[in-house]
Scaffold this motif. Structure first.
Motif, mmCIF file in Angstrom:
data_model
loop_
_atom_site.group_PDB
_atom_site.id
_atom_site.type_symbol
_atom_site.label_atom_id
_atom_site.label_comp_id
_atom_site.label_asym_id
_atom_site.label_seq_id
_atom_site.Cartn_x
_atom_site.Cartn_y
_atom_site.Cartn_z
ATOM 1 N N ASP A 114 22.918 3.006 5.558
ATOM 2 C CA ASP A 114 22.271 1.997 5.666
ATOM 3 C C ASP A 114 20.862 2.374 4.977
ATOM 4 O OD1 ASP A 114 23.863 0.531 7.101
ATOM 5 O OD2 ASP A 114 23.139 0.908 8.812
ATOM 6 N N THR A 115 19.957 1.282 4.700
ATOM 7 C CA THR A 115 18.982 1.841 4.015
ATOM 8 C C THR A 115 17.722 1.461 5.072
ATOM 9 O OG1 THR A 115 19.475 1.192 1.889
ATOM 10 C CG2 THR A 115 17.224 1.228 2.316
ATOM 11 N N PHE A 116 17.082 2.531 5.440
ATOM 12 C CA PHE A 116 15.809 2.505 6.347
ATOM 13 C C PHE A 116 14.630 2.345 5.441
ATOM 14 C CE2 PHE A 116 19.042 3.994 8.867
ATOM 15 C CZ PHE A 116 18.755 3.716 10.387
ATOM 16 N N ARG A 117 13.734 1.272 5.658
ATOM 17 C CA ARG A 117 12.550 1.166 4.872
ATOM 18 C C ARG A 117 11.203 0.817 5.535
ATOM 19 N NH1 ARG A 117 14.567 -2.193 1.767
ATOM 20 N NH2 ARG A 117 15.124 -1.074 -0.096
ATOM 21 N N LEU A 118 10.266 1.329 5.385
ATOM 22 C CA LEU A 118 8.920 1.195 6.123
ATOM 23 C C LEU A 118 8.031 0.597 4.919
ATOM 24 C CD1 LEU A 118 7.526 1.118 8.953
ATOM 25 C CD2 LEU A 118 6.787 3.511 8.415
ATOM 26 N N VAL A 119 7.456 -0.540 5.057
ATOM 27 C CA VAL A 119 6.295 -1.015 3.788
ATOM 28 C C VAL A 119 5.322 -1.478 4.608
ATOM 29 C CG1 VAL A 119 6.224 -2.727 1.935
ATOM 30 C CG2 VAL A 119 8.378 -1.970 2.734
ATOM 31 N N LEU A 120 4.090 -1.007 4.200
ATOM 32 C CA LEU A 120 2.658 -1.141 4.645
ATOM 33 C C LEU A 120 2.342 -2.184 3.538
ATOM 34 C CD1 LEU A 120 0.708 -0.699 6.783
ATOM 35 C CD2 LEU A 120 -0.372 1.197 5.364
ATOM 36 N N LEU A 162 0.862 -1.179 0.042
ATOM 37 C CA LEU A 162 0.056 0.108 -0.208
ATOM 38 C C LEU A 162 0.884 1.303 0.109
ATOM 39 C CD1 LEU A 162 -2.407 -1.418 2.613
ATOM 40 C CD2 LEU A 162 -2.778 -1.199 0.157
ATOM 41 N N LYS A 163 1.870 1.149 0.766
ATOM 42 C CA LYS A 163 2.802 2.314 0.756
ATOM 43 C C LYS A 163 4.141 1.967 1.244
ATOM 44 C CE LYS A 163 3.025 7.133 2.757
ATOM 45 N NZ LYS A 163 3.234 7.834 1.632
ATOM 46 N N THR A 164 5.347 2.685 0.601
ATOM 47 C CA THR A 164 6.538 2.342 1.032
ATOM 48 C C THR A 164 7.372 3.685 1.249
ATOM 49 O OG1 THR A 164 6.586 0.280 -0.271
ATOM 50 C CG2 THR A 164 8.657 1.388 0.192
ATOM 51 N N VAL A 165 8.002 3.760 2.352
ATOM 52 C CA VAL A 165 8.853 4.945 2.402
ATOM 53 C C VAL A 165 10.306 4.416 2.641
ATOM 54 C CG1 VAL A 165 9.128 7.038 4.308
ATOM 55 C CG2 VAL A 165 7.128 6.194 3.614
ATOM 56 N N GLN A 166 11.461 5.069 2.290
ATOM 57 C CA GLN A 166 12.787 4.610 2.354
ATOM 58 C C GLN A 166 13.876 5.848 2.591
ATOM 59 O OE1 GLN A 166 14.029 1.447 -0.443
ATOM 60 N NE2 GLN A 166 15.492 2.835 -1.045
ATOM 61 N N ARG A 167 14.695 5.511 3.191
ATOM 62 C CA ARG A 167 15.628 6.620 3.334
ATOM 63 C C ARG A 167 17.155 6.024 3.627
ATOM 64 N NH1 ARG A 167 16.138 12.084 7.185
ATOM 65 N NH2 ARG A 167 18.271 12.515 6.455
ATOM 66 N N ARG A 168 18.178 6.594 2.954
ATOM 67 C CA ARG A 168 19.389 6.109 3.272
ATOM 68 C C ARG A 168 20.130 7.187 4.428
ATOM 69 N NH1 ARG A 168 21.585 2.525 -0.086
ATOM 70 N NH2 ARG A 168 23.695 3.514 0.007
ATOM 71 N N HIS A 169 20.648 6.536 5.038
ATOM 72 C CA HIS A 169 21.242 7.307 6.382
ATOM 73 C C HIS A 169 22.526 6.320 6.972
ATOM 74 C CE1 HIS A 169 21.662 9.807 10.012
ATOM 75 N NE2 HIS A 169 20.860 10.749 9.404
#
Length: 206
Positions: free
Chosen positions: A71-77, A55-62
């Protein structure tokens, strides 16, 4: 003679009845061998069907586990809807290894909306919009902190051990990340070079 033949025939019949059913045994062994293994990831409680829509993916490299690479931070719903899905929060290092994983329900993302509501109820559209915004802000700059543990921080029992805490406290380049689950369950995590894993360094809120 007739009696001897009858006895031999009876023994043959009894032997055939007691012989193991090789077909049945082979089928049972095959079923056992192909039975699915228990999932390795114990953070996921009951998981959304793997075929569910994303439904939704949010991603950020930090920077996080390494001072030189992101690293890759990812939140997938995933799930049937924004308000009935499950979000998977992962951190993957530059080598492609997932070093952190946590499952969050849509309710975990929505719960803090209560602090922003002007009325006692919210429409479905308002609730969905809030979940989207929570995901968009999940990896905001304000949620990262360097160092992960400062000299002003107080050790919290029930998180990591004192040795790991003291080691992080001596590392000015360590990076912490914080996020909120539910209404006010604030969690702070960091990469521990000593333990070579992500550790929970404290809580906030609540």
């Amino acid at each position: 003679m007739r009696h001897v033949l009858f006895s031999a025939l009876l023994l043959f019949v009894l032997g055939a009845c007691s012989r193991p059913d090789s077909t049945r045994m082979e089928s049972s062994d095959t079923a056992s061998a192909t039975a699915p293994a228990e999932p390795m990831d114990t953070t996921r409680a009951p998981a959304v069907n793997a075929q569910s829509d994303t439904l939704k993916t949010v991603q950020r490299r930090h920077r996080f586990s390494s001072p030189s690479t992101d690293d890759t931070f990812r939140l997938v719903l995933r799930g049937p809807s924004l308000l009935a899905g499950e979000a998977t929060f992962t951190i993957t290092n530059s080598g492609g290894e997932t070093i952190f994983r946590e499952a969050l329900s849509a309710a975990d993302l929505e719960a803090s909306m209560v602090y922003e509501m002007k009325n006692n109820t919210a429409t479905q559209a308002e609730r969905e919009a809030f979940v989207r915004r929570r995901m968009d802000e999940f990896f905001a700059d304000k949620n990262f902190r360097t160092p992960a543990v400062t000299t002003r921080d107080t050790y919290q029992a029930g998180t990591i051990d004192r040795t790991t805490w003291n080691d992080l406290r001596r590392r000015p380049d360590s990076i912490g990340f914080q996020y909120v689950v539910g209404k006010e369950d604030g969690r702070r995590i960091a990469w521990s070079p000593l333990k070579q894993q992500v550790v929970r360094i404290g809580s906030f809120g609540g």
